[in-house]
Design a protein around this motif. Structure first.
Motif, PDB file in Angstrom:
ATOM      1  N   HIS A 264       8.554  -4.638   8.663  1.00 59.19           N
ATOM      2  CA  HIS A 264       8.655  -3.331   9.318  1.00 59.19           C
ATOM      3  C   HIS A 264       7.276  -2.922   9.826  1.00 59.19           C
ATOM      4  O   HIS A 264       6.249  -3.345   9.304  1.00 59.19           O
ATOM      5  CB  HIS A 264       9.226  -2.264   8.393  1.00 59.19           C
ATOM      6  CG  HIS A 264       8.440  -2.036   7.137  1.00 59.19           C
ATOM      7  ND1 HIS A 264       8.614  -2.765   5.980  1.00 59.19           N
ATOM      8  CD2 HIS A 264       7.446  -1.145   6.853  1.00 59.19           C
ATOM      9  CE1 HIS A 264       7.779  -2.343   5.038  1.00 59.19           C
ATOM     10  NE2 HIS A 264       7.048  -1.359   5.549  1.00 59.19           N
ATOM     11  N   VAL A 265       7.271  -2.123  10.864  1.00 60.92           N
ATOM     12  CA  VAL A 265       6.049  -1.713  11.558  1.00 60.92           C
ATOM     13  C   VAL A 265       5.590  -0.357  11.057  1.00 60.92           C
ATOM     14  O   VAL A 265       6.394   0.571  10.903  1.00 60.92           O
ATOM     15  CB  VAL A 265       6.298  -1.655  13.084  1.00 60.92           C
ATOM     16  CG1 VAL A 265       5.097  -1.070  13.816  1.00 60.92           C
ATOM     17  CG2 VAL A 265       6.632  -3.050  13.618  1.00 60.92           C
TER      18      VAL A 265
ATOM     19  N   THR B 123       5.733  -6.699   5.157  1.00 60.67           N
ATOM     20  CA  THR B 123       6.963  -7.305   4.653  1.00 60.67           C
ATOM     21  C   THR B 123       7.813  -6.252   3.942  1.00 60.67           C
ATOM     22  O   THR B 123       7.299  -5.322   3.327  1.00 60.67           O
ATOM     23  CB  THR B 123       6.677  -8.453   3.678  1.00 60.67           C
ATOM     24  OG1 THR B 123       5.927  -7.961   2.560  1.00 60.67           O
ATOM     25  CG2 THR B 123       5.910  -9.577   4.371  1.00 60.67           C
ATOM     26  N   ASP B 124       9.120  -6.433   4.013  1.00 67.30           N
ATOM     27  CA  ASP B 124      10.017  -5.543   3.282  1.00 67.30           C
ATOM     28  C   ASP B 124       9.965  -5.830   1.779  1.00 67.30           C
ATOM     29  O   ASP B 124      10.152  -4.934   0.970  1.00 67.30           O
ATOM     30  CB  ASP B 124      11.454  -5.719   3.778  1.00 67.30           C
ATOM     31  CG  ASP B 124      11.615  -5.325   5.241  1.00 67.30           C
ATOM     32  OD1 ASP B 124      10.844  -4.475   5.725  1.00 67.30           O
ATOM     33  OD2 ASP B 124      12.528  -5.878   5.902  1.00 67.30           O
ATOM     34  N   ARG B 125       9.695  -7.073   1.431  1.00 68.32           N
ATOM     35  CA  ARG B 125       9.714  -7.485   0.029  1.00 68.32           C
ATOM     36  C   ARG B 125       8.324  -7.412  -0.609  1.00 68.32           C
ATOM     37  O   ARG B 125       7.297  -7.466   0.077  1.00 68.32           O
ATOM     38  CB  ARG B 125      10.236  -8.918  -0.096  1.00 68.32           C
ATOM     39  CG  ARG B 125      11.704  -9.081   0.209  1.00 68.32           C
ATOM     40  CD  ARG B 125      12.150 -10.515  -0.079  1.00 68.32           C
ATOM     41  NE  ARG B 125      11.916 -10.894  -1.464  1.00 68.32           N
ATOM     42  CZ  ARG B 125      12.142 -12.116  -1.958  1.00 68.32           C
ATOM     43  NH1 ARG B 125      12.589 -13.070  -1.154  1.00 68.32           N
ATOM     44  NH2 ARG B 125      11.894 -12.390  -3.225  1.00 68.32           N
TER      45      ARG B 125
ATOM     46  N   VAL C 252      -3.036  -8.419   1.223  1.00 69.34           N
ATOM     47  CA  VAL C 252      -2.193  -8.803   0.101  1.00 69.34           C
ATOM     48  C   VAL C 252      -2.147  -7.660  -0.913  1.00 69.34           C
ATOM     49  O   VAL C 252      -2.995  -6.780  -0.922  1.00 69.34           O
ATOM     50  CB  VAL C 252      -2.690 -10.106  -0.556  1.00 69.34           C
ATOM     51  CG1 VAL C 252      -2.655 -11.259   0.441  1.00 69.34           C
ATOM     52  CG2 VAL C 252      -4.098  -9.955  -1.119  1.00 69.34           C
ATOM     53  N   HIS C 253      -1.119  -7.693  -1.759  1.00 72.56           N
ATOM     54  CA  HIS C 253      -0.924  -6.657  -2.780  1.00 72.56           C
ATOM     55  C   HIS C 253      -0.877  -5.263  -2.146  1.00 72.56           C
ATOM     56  O   HIS C 253      -1.454  -4.294  -2.659  1.00 72.56           O
ATOM     57  CB  HIS C 253      -2.017  -6.728  -3.837  1.00 72.56           C
ATOM     58  CG  HIS C 253      -2.121  -8.061  -4.533  1.00 72.56           C
ATOM     59  ND1 HIS C 253      -1.066  -8.935  -4.619  1.00 72.56           N
ATOM     60  CD2 HIS C 253      -3.162  -8.659  -5.162  1.00 72.56           C
ATOM     61  CE1 HIS C 253      -1.446 -10.011  -5.287  1.00 72.56           C
ATOM     62  NE2 HIS C 253      -2.713  -9.882  -5.628  1.00 72.56           N
TER      63      HIS C 253
ATOM     64  N   GLN D 231       3.368  -5.912  -1.227  1.00 70.74           N
ATOM     65  CA  GLN D 231       3.824  -6.456   0.046  1.00 70.74           C
ATOM     66  C   GLN D 231       2.682  -7.220   0.720  1.00 70.74           C
ATOM     67  O   GLN D 231       1.533  -7.171   0.277  1.00 70.74           O
ATOM     68  CB  GLN D 231       4.327  -5.320   0.935  1.00 70.74           C
ATOM     69  CG  GLN D 231       5.560  -4.618   0.375  1.00 70.74           C
ATOM     70  CD  GLN D 231       5.681  -3.189   0.864  1.00 70.74           C
ATOM     71  OE1 GLN D 231       4.855  -2.338   0.549  1.00 70.74           O
ATOM     72  NE2 GLN D 231       6.709  -2.915   1.648  1.00 70.74           N
ATOM     73  N   ILE D 232       3.006  -7.905   1.789  1.00 73.39           N
ATOM     74  CA  ILE D 232       2.032  -8.619   2.607  1.00 73.39           C
ATOM     75  C   ILE D 232       2.026  -7.962   3.981  1.00 73.39           C
ATOM     76  O   ILE D 232       3.087  -7.627   4.516  1.00 73.39           O
ATOM     77  CB  ILE D 232       2.392 -10.105   2.708  1.00 73.39           C
ATOM     78  CG1 ILE D 232       2.335 -10.759   1.317  1.00 73.39           C
ATOM     79  CG2 ILE D 232       1.466 -10.830   3.687  1.00 73.39           C
ATOM     80  CD1 ILE D 232       2.979 -12.122   1.258  1.00 73.39           C
ATOM     81  N   ALA D 233       0.851  -7.756   4.557  1.00 74.21           N
ATOM     82  CA  ALA D 233       0.762  -7.071   5.843  1.00 74.21           C
ATOM     83  C   ALA D 233      -0.180  -7.811   6.783  1.00 74.21           C
ATOM     84  O   ALA D 233      -1.157  -8.429   6.350  1.00 74.21           O
ATOM     85  CB  ALA D 233       0.282  -5.627   5.649  1.00 74.21           C
ATOM     86  N   LEU D 234       0.122  -7.722   8.067  1.00 75.09           N
ATOM     87  CA  LEU D 234      -0.753  -8.226   9.130  1.00 75.09           C
ATOM     88  C   LEU D 234      -1.259  -7.042   9.930  1.00 75.09           C
ATOM     89  O   LEU D 234      -0.530  -6.054  10.127  1.00 75.09           O
ATOM     90  CB  LEU D 234       0.005  -9.183  10.050  1.00 75.09           C
ATOM     91  CG  LEU D 234       0.604 -10.434   9.403  1.00 75.09           C
ATOM     92  CD1 LEU D 234       1.407 -11.218  10.440  1.00 75.09           C
ATOM     93  CD2 LEU D 234      -0.477 -11.304   8.791  1.00 75.09           C
TER      94      LEU D 234
END
Length: 229
Positions: A41-42, A76-78, A102-103, A209-212
Protein backbone atom coordinates in the motif's frame (compact mmCIF):
# COMPACT_ATOMS: atom_id res chain seq x y z
CA UNK A 1 -5.07 -51.30 19.63
CA UNK A 2 -7.37 -51.09 16.63
CA UNK A 3 -8.91 -47.88 17.93
CA UNK A 4 -5.46 -46.29 18.25
CA UNK A 5 -4.37 -46.84 14.64
CA UNK A 6 -6.57 -44.12 13.10
CA UNK A 7 -5.35 -41.66 15.73
CA UNK A 8 -1.68 -42.38 14.94
CA UNK A 9 -2.37 -42.04 11.23
CA UNK A 10 -4.18 -38.75 11.78
CA UNK A 11 -1.36 -37.43 13.98
CA UNK A 12 1.27 -38.41 11.41
CA UNK A 13 -0.60 -36.73 8.58
CA UNK A 14 -1.14 -33.60 10.66
CA UNK A 15 2.54 -33.42 11.61
CA UNK A 16 3.59 -34.04 8.00
CA UNK A 17 1.40 -31.17 6.89
CA UNK A 18 2.94 -28.85 9.47
CA UNK A 19 6.48 -29.76 8.44
CA UNK A 20 5.56 -29.24 4.79
CA UNK A 21 4.14 -25.81 5.58
CA UNK A 22 7.31 -24.87 7.48
CA UNK A 23 9.47 -25.94 4.56
CA UNK A 24 7.34 -23.91 2.19
CA UNK A 25 7.91 -20.82 4.34
CA UNK A 26 11.65 -21.20 3.83
CA UNK A 27 11.36 -21.25 0.04
CA UNK A 28 12.10 -17.77 -1.41
CA UNK A 29 8.92 -15.88 -2.20
CA UNK A 30 8.60 -12.81 -4.40
CA UNK A 31 7.02 -9.72 -2.84
CA UNK A 32 6.45 -8.25 -6.31
CA UNK A 33 4.44 -10.11 -8.93
CA UNK A 34 5.69 -8.09 -11.92
CA UNK A 35 2.18 -6.91 -12.78
CA UNK A 36 0.78 -4.70 -10.03
CA UNK A 37 1.26 -3.64 -6.40
CA UNK A 38 -0.69 -6.46 -4.82
CA UNK A 39 0.51 -6.95 -1.23
CA UNK A 40 1.62 -3.32 -0.86
CA UNK A 41 0.00 0.00 0.00
CA UNK A 42 1.09 3.56 -0.73
CA UNK A 43 1.68 6.23 1.92
CA UNK A 44 2.37 9.59 0.24
CA UNK A 45 1.42 12.69 2.29
CA UNK A 46 1.00 14.89 -0.81
CA UNK A 47 -1.77 12.59 -2.00
CA UNK A 48 -3.90 13.23 1.10
CA UNK A 49 -5.46 16.48 -0.06
CA UNK A 50 -4.63 16.58 -3.77
CA UNK A 51 -7.05 14.59 -5.88
CA UNK A 52 -4.80 15.04 -8.90
CA UNK A 53 -1.58 13.84 -7.28
CA UNK A 54 -0.30 10.65 -8.88
CA UNK A 55 1.38 7.84 -7.02
CA UNK A 56 5.16 7.76 -7.45
CA UNK A 57 5.04 3.95 -7.44
CA UNK A 58 4.26 2.29 -10.76
CA UNK A 59 4.85 -0.95 -12.64
CA UNK A 60 6.70 -0.59 -15.94
CA UNK A 61 8.11 -3.34 -18.15
CA UNK A 62 7.60 -5.89 -15.36
CA UNK A 63 9.63 -3.74 -12.96
CA UNK A 64 8.53 -1.87 -9.87
CA UNK A 65 9.53 1.77 -10.40
CA UNK A 66 9.75 4.63 -7.90
CA UNK A 67 9.45 8.02 -9.55
CA UNK A 68 11.00 11.26 -8.33
CA UNK A 69 7.92 12.98 -6.92
CA UNK A 70 5.81 13.11 -4.84
CA UNK A 71 7.83 11.60 -2.05
CA UNK A 72 6.59 8.82 0.18
CA UNK A 73 6.68 5.11 0.84
CA UNK A 74 5.39 1.84 -0.54
CA UNK A 75 4.74 -0.48 2.39
CA UNK A 76 4.01 -4.20 2.59
CA UNK A 77 0.64 -5.17 4.01
CA UNK A 78 2.26 -7.95 6.03
CA UNK A 79 4.64 -7.86 8.98
CA UNK A 80 7.84 -9.91 8.74
CA UNK A 81 10.35 -11.27 11.26
CA UNK A 82 13.56 -13.31 10.88
CA UNK A 83 14.05 -13.21 7.13
CA UNK A 84 16.45 -12.66 4.27
CA UNK A 85 15.45 -10.04 1.71
CA UNK A 86 17.11 -9.96 -1.72
CA UNK A 87 16.58 -6.94 -3.97
CA UNK A 88 17.87 -6.14 -7.46
CA UNK A 89 17.77 -2.38 -8.05
CA UNK A 90 19.34 0.38 -10.12
CA UNK A 91 19.22 4.08 -10.88
CA UNK A 92 18.52 3.91 -14.63
CA UNK A 93 19.83 7.34 -15.59
CA UNK A 94 20.64 9.85 -12.83
CA UNK A 95 22.24 9.13 -9.44
CA UNK A 96 19.93 9.75 -6.54
CA UNK A 97 18.53 8.73 -3.19
CA UNK A 98 16.35 5.87 -2.03
CA UNK A 99 16.20 3.11 0.50
CA UNK A 100 14.53 0.03 1.88
CA UNK A 101 13.08 0.32 5.38
CA UNK A 102 12.93 -2.75 7.60
CA UNK A 103 11.00 -3.25 10.84
CA UNK A 104 8.59 -0.53 9.73
CA UNK A 105 5.69 0.38 12.03
CA UNK A 106 4.11 3.75 12.87
CA UNK A 107 3.63 5.77 9.66
CA UNK A 108 4.87 9.36 9.36
CA UNK A 109 6.75 9.18 12.65
CA UNK A 110 9.51 11.56 11.50
CA UNK A 111 9.06 14.84 9.60
CA UNK A 112 5.47 13.82 8.86
CA UNK A 113 6.88 11.51 6.19
CA UNK A 114 9.11 8.64 7.36
CA UNK A 115 7.66 5.65 9.20
CA UNK A 116 9.27 4.34 12.36
CA UNK A 117 11.90 1.92 11.06
CA UNK A 118 15.55 1.23 10.35
CA UNK A 119 16.49 2.32 6.85
CA UNK A 120 19.04 0.48 4.76
CA UNK A 121 20.33 3.19 2.46
CA UNK A 122 20.38 2.79 -1.33
CA UNK A 123 21.61 6.28 -2.14
CA UNK A 124 24.20 6.16 -4.91
CA UNK A 125 27.70 5.65 -3.39
CA UNK A 126 26.25 5.20 0.12
CA UNK A 127 24.43 1.88 -0.25
CA UNK A 128 24.34 -0.03 3.02
CA UNK A 129 24.35 2.87 5.47
CA UNK A 130 21.87 2.53 8.33
CA UNK A 131 19.54 5.43 9.09
CA UNK A 132 17.74 5.27 12.44
CA UNK A 133 14.15 6.50 12.18
CA UNK A 134 12.68 6.52 15.72
CA UNK A 135 14.30 3.07 16.10
CA UNK A 136 17.94 2.41 16.92
CA UNK A 137 20.74 -0.04 16.21
CA UNK A 138 24.37 -0.44 17.30
CA UNK A 139 27.49 -1.31 15.29
CA UNK A 140 31.16 -1.90 16.12
CA UNK A 141 33.32 1.26 16.11
CA UNK A 142 30.18 3.26 16.80
CA UNK A 143 31.77 6.67 17.38
CA UNK A 144 33.90 6.39 14.25
CA UNK A 145 30.90 5.55 12.10
CA UNK A 146 28.19 7.67 13.78
CA UNK A 147 30.03 10.57 15.34
CA UNK A 148 30.28 11.74 18.98
CA UNK A 149 28.07 9.73 21.32
CA UNK A 150 26.36 12.83 22.71
CA UNK A 151 24.89 13.49 19.26
CA UNK A 152 23.36 10.04 18.72
CA UNK A 153 19.60 9.78 18.47
CA UNK A 154 16.67 8.68 16.36
CA UNK A 155 14.71 11.89 15.84
CA UNK A 156 15.12 15.36 14.34
CA UNK A 157 18.45 17.04 15.02
CA UNK A 158 20.21 13.85 16.14
CA UNK A 159 22.94 11.88 14.42
CA UNK A 160 20.89 9.09 12.87
CA UNK A 161 23.26 7.90 10.13
CA UNK A 162 25.56 4.91 10.66
CA UNK A 163 28.06 4.74 7.82
CA UNK A 164 28.68 1.50 5.97
CA UNK A 165 31.93 -0.48 5.94
CA UNK A 166 33.04 -0.34 2.31
CA UNK A 167 33.56 1.83 -0.72
CA UNK A 168 33.27 0.63 -4.29
CA UNK A 169 30.74 -2.15 -3.65
CA UNK A 170 28.09 -0.64 -5.94
CA UNK A 171 27.87 -1.23 -9.67
CA UNK A 172 28.40 1.70 -12.06
CA UNK A 173 25.40 3.97 -12.54
CA UNK A 174 22.75 2.35 -14.72
CA UNK A 175 23.81 -1.19 -13.90
CA UNK A 176 22.01 -3.53 -11.53
CA UNK A 177 22.93 -3.95 -7.87
CA UNK A 178 21.94 -6.84 -5.63
CA UNK A 179 21.30 -5.98 -2.00
CA UNK A 180 20.76 -8.72 0.57
CA UNK A 181 19.39 -7.83 4.00
CA UNK A 182 19.32 -10.47 6.72
CA UNK A 183 17.18 -9.71 9.77
CA UNK A 184 17.63 -12.25 12.54
CA UNK A 185 16.45 -11.38 16.02
CA UNK A 186 17.86 -7.96 16.91
CA UNK A 187 20.64 -8.10 14.29
CA UNK A 188 20.69 -6.80 10.72
CA UNK A 189 23.35 -7.65 8.13
CA UNK A 190 23.60 -6.07 4.68
CA UNK A 191 25.47 -7.19 1.58
CA UNK A 192 25.81 -5.23 -1.67
CA UNK A 193 26.93 -7.24 -4.68
CA UNK A 194 28.38 -9.87 -2.40
CA UNK A 195 30.27 -7.51 -0.07
CA UNK A 196 29.27 -7.34 3.60
CA UNK A 197 28.69 -3.60 3.91
CA UNK A 198 27.03 -3.30 7.31
CA UNK A 199 26.23 -5.34 10.40
CA UNK A 200 24.24 -4.05 13.36
CA UNK A 201 23.04 -5.50 16.63
CA UNK A 202 20.82 -4.61 19.61
CA UNK A 203 18.19 -3.16 17.30
CA UNK A 204 15.29 -1.72 19.26
CA UNK A 205 12.83 -3.82 17.25
CA UNK A 206 12.92 -7.19 15.53
CA UNK A 207 9.86 -7.18 13.27
CA UNK A 208 7.68 -4.99 11.11
CA UNK A 209 6.64 -4.19 7.58
CA UNK A 210 9.05 -3.59 4.71
CA UNK A 211 8.96 -0.28 2.82
CA UNK A 212 10.53 1.25 -0.29
CA UNK A 213 11.11 4.98 -0.63
CA UNK A 214 10.32 7.47 -3.33
CA UNK A 215 12.86 10.11 -2.34
CA UNK A 216 13.51 12.34 -5.31
CA UNK A 217 15.09 9.85 -7.72
CA UNK A 218 13.83 7.30 -10.22
CA UNK A 219 14.72 3.74 -9.24
CA UNK A 220 13.89 0.40 -10.83
CA UNK A 221 13.40 -2.89 -9.00
CA UNK A 222 13.32 -6.16 -10.91
CA UNK A 223 13.49 -8.51 -7.92
CA UNK A 224 12.15 -8.26 -4.37
CA UNK A 225 12.35 -11.69 -2.81
CA UNK A 226 12.00 -12.84 0.79
CA UNK A 227 12.82 -16.11 2.52
CA UNK A 228 12.22 -16.90 6.17
CA UNK A 229 15.14 -17.90 8.36
Amino acid sequence: MRTLIPFFIFSFLLLSGQVSDLNKERVPCSLFNGKDLTGWHVDVPDMDNDAYAKSPFIVRDNMLVTLCEPRGHLITDRIYQDYKLEIDYRFPSQPGNGGVLVHTSNPRALYGMFPKSIEVQMEHKNAGDFWCIVEDIEVPNMEKRRGPKENWGTTDGKERRVQNLTTGSESPLGQWNTMVIECRGDTIKVWVNGDLVNEGFNATTDRGQIALQAEGAEMEFRKIEISHL
